[in-house]
Write an enzyme that holds these catalytic residues in place. Structure first.
Site, PDB file in Angstrom:
ATOM      1  N   HIS A  27       0.802  -1.113  -0.111  1.00 29.66           N
ATOM      2  CA  HIS A  27      -0.124   0.115  -0.139  1.00 29.66           C
ATOM      3  C   HIS A  27       0.994   1.268   0.152  1.00 29.66           C
ATOM      4  O   HIS A  27       0.724   2.138  -0.857  1.00 29.66           O
ATOM      5  CB  HIS A  27      -1.092  -0.139   1.249  1.00 29.66           C
ATOM      6  CG  HIS A  27      -1.784   1.191   1.348  1.00 29.66           C
ATOM      7  ND1 HIS A  27      -3.195   0.989   1.110  1.00 29.66           N
ATOM      8  CD2 HIS A  27      -1.626   2.373   1.745  1.00 29.66           C
ATOM      9  CE1 HIS A  27      -3.670   2.278   1.293  1.00 29.66           C
ATOM     10  NE2 HIS A  27      -2.796   3.121   1.701  1.00 29.66           N
ATOM     11  N   GLU A  28       1.671   1.326   0.752  1.00 28.53           N
ATOM     12  CA  GLU A  28       2.680   2.416   1.130  1.00 28.53           C
ATOM     13  C   GLU A  28       3.767   2.410  -0.258  1.00 28.53           C
ATOM     14  O   GLU A  28       3.980   3.703  -0.479  1.00 28.53           O
ATOM     15  CB  GLU A  28       3.454   2.528   2.334  1.00 28.53           C
ATOM     16  CG  GLU A  28       2.502   2.572   3.628  1.00 28.53           C
ATOM     17  CD  GLU A  28       1.440   3.627   3.392  1.00 28.53           C
ATOM     18  OE1 GLU A  28       2.066   4.767   3.135  1.00 28.53           O
ATOM     19  OE2 GLU A  28       0.567   3.600   4.293  1.00 28.53           O
ATOM     20  N   HIS A  31       1.747   4.086  -3.040  1.00 26.65           N
ATOM     21  CA  HIS A  31       1.894   5.843  -2.803  1.00 26.65           C
ATOM     22  C   HIS A  31       3.367   6.316  -3.406  1.00 26.65           C
ATOM     23  O   HIS A  31       3.524   7.345  -4.141  1.00 26.65           O
ATOM     24  CB  HIS A  31       1.689   6.059  -1.706  1.00 26.65           C
ATOM     25  CG  HIS A  31       0.288   5.996  -1.060  1.00 26.65           C
ATOM     26  ND1 HIS A  31      -0.941   6.454  -1.583  1.00 26.65           N
ATOM     27  CD2 HIS A  31      -0.269   5.241   0.137  1.00 26.65           C
ATOM     28  CE1 HIS A  31      -2.092   6.137  -0.961  1.00 26.65           C
ATOM     29  NE2 HIS A  31      -1.449   5.580   0.167  1.00 26.65           N
TER      30      HIS A  31
END
Length: 202
Positions: A27-28, A31
């Site tokens: 997820h990170e 980003h």
């Protein structure tokens, strides 16, 4: 919450903990990678364009996740001035989209392979964890991806949200709100989980 599994079902605890670590990291990373590709060098400068969990997992946020059932990873630093309105929106959306893609992959494998025993349990756990992360992060609450996506779509609202997030106690206020609203939030997540798990016959 999850810590109680350590004594009752250690294998389930390990599977869930690893699924969370993997999914939060992806997820990170999503980003950071998206911001990097769109021309913002900030995540790379902070060493965040990596799949190394140590760069993304927050010790307190992980502990909170194990104890309270909700937590957080280390937010990826970005510079919206390098990204513009739509770039910022895509960076915000990249995290939940990565979780949706992982969930779709696991769902596809469950339907096609119909695995039994441990492999089936692992795929089902990773699927469930990524549904939770995707739905939770898309809720339009300040500091979450959903609010930043809406903020990009509605600039006046985005400016107000940015001003709120810049306040010293915004994090505490949001955490308290999530704690108080965990019933309705949990109902939303469980409803989506039910739809998806029903679709794969789990």
């Amino acid at each position: 919450m999850l810590l109680s599994l350590l004594s009752t079902n250690p294998l389930a605890f390990v599977i869930i903990a690893l699924a969370l670590a993997l999914s939060l990291t992806v997820h990170e990373f999503a980003h950071a990678y998206t911001a990097d590709r769109l021309g913002d060098p900030t995540p790379r400068r902070f060493g965040r364009v990596t799949l190394n969990p140590g760069k993304h997992l927050d010790p307190f946020g992980t502990l909170l996740l194990l104890i309270a059932g909700f937590g957080f990873a280390r937010p990826v630093p970005i510079n919206p001035n390098n990204l513009g309105r739509w770039g910022t929106m895509w960076v915000s959306a990249a995290g939940p989209l990565s979780n949706i893609l992982i969930a779709l992959l696991c769902a596809g494998l469950l339907v096609l392979l119909k695995p039994a025993a441990v492999l089936g349990s692992i795929l089902l756990t990773v699927l469930s964890v990524n549904i939770v992360l995707a739905v939770f992060n898309l809720i339009p609450i300040p500091l979450l991806d959903g609010s930043r996506i809406i903020g990009a779509l509605i600039p006046s609202l985005g400016r107000s949200l940015a001003q709120f997030e810049a306040q010293p106690f915004s994090f505490v206020i949001v955490m308290l709100f999530i704690l108080l609203a965990q019933g309705p939030i949990g109902n939303i997540i469980r409803t989506v989980q039910g739809w998806v798990l029903g679709a794969v016959g789990a």
